[in-house]
Design a protein around this motif. Structure first.
Motif, PDB file in Angstrom:
ATOM      1  N   VAL A  47       0.827  -1.206   0.000  1.00  0.00           N
ATOM      2  CA  VAL A  47       0.000   0.000   0.000  1.00  0.00           C
ATOM      3  C   VAL A  47       0.864   1.260   0.000  1.00  0.00           C
ATOM      4  O   VAL A  47       0.589   2.211  -0.732  1.00  0.00           O
ATOM      5  N   GLY A  48       1.920   1.259   0.797  1.00  0.00           N
ATOM      6  CA  GLY A  48       2.804   2.435   0.868  1.00  0.00           C
ATOM      7  C   GLY A  48       3.433   2.770  -0.473  1.00  0.00           C
ATOM      8  O   GLY A  48       3.564   3.952  -0.835  1.00  0.00           O
ATOM      9  N   GLU A  49       3.839   1.746  -1.210  1.00  0.00           N
ATOM     10  CA  GLU A  49       4.430   1.964  -2.534  1.00  0.00           C
ATOM     11  C   GLU A  49       3.402   2.534  -3.506  1.00  0.00           C
ATOM     12  O   GLU A  49       3.710   3.435  -4.298  1.00  0.00           O
ATOM     13  N   ILE A  50       2.198   2.003  -3.442  1.00  0.00           N
ATOM     14  CA  ILE A  50       1.123   2.504  -4.312  1.00  0.00           C
ATOM     15  C   ILE A  50       0.798   3.948  -3.925  1.00  0.00           C
ATOM     16  O   ILE A  50       0.617   4.811  -4.803  1.00  0.00           O
ATOM     17  N   THR A  51       0.759   4.232  -2.633  1.00  0.00           N
ATOM     18  CA  THR A  51       0.498   5.590  -2.144  1.00  0.00           C
ATOM     19  C   THR A  51       1.523   6.562  -2.701  1.00  0.00           C
ATOM     20  O   THR A  51       1.170   7.645  -3.183  1.00  0.00           O
TER      21      THR A  51
END
Length: 112
Positions: A47-51
């Motif tokens: 999720v952090g990478e997508i964010t």
């Protein structure tokens, strides 16, 4: 196949495709899908990478990932406490291919 039978088939295709159409109809989810398409299907993204790549908030990304998962477009793989999201290569997007194919056949049969 007569016109009414084909129209009924297209209606069924639309019903089966509703969840997918709704999921991919949102621009935010489209941007998430594009980010996920840029990664290795087996590795996936957190999720952090997508964010970071979409400039969306973490809760927004999680919300949209949930919708995409429920529609069968993406999958999640767990590694310990980490979740990795990736495109489902056997995705429900195939329903759209069927829908478009049936519409094309209908148009060819009755309007050409």
């Amino acid at each position: 196949m007569n016109k009414q039978v084909q129209l009924n088939k297209i209606k069924e295709d639309f019903i089966l495709s509703q969840k997918v159409l709704s999921a991919i109809g949102d621009e935010t989810r489209q941007s998430i899908l594009l980010v996920l398409m840029g990664t290795d299907c087996e590795t996936g993204m957190r999720v952090g990478e997508i964010t970071n790549q979409t400039h969306l908030s973490r809760p927004a990304v999680s919300h949209h990932l949930k919708i995409l998962r429920e529609a069968g477009i993406i999958l999640m793989r767990k590694e310990g406490t980490k979740n990795f999201y990736y495109i489902n290569v056997r995705t429900e997007l195939g329903l759209l291919k069927t829908l478009v194919g049936d519409i094309e056949k209908f148009m060819d049969d009755f309007y050409r």
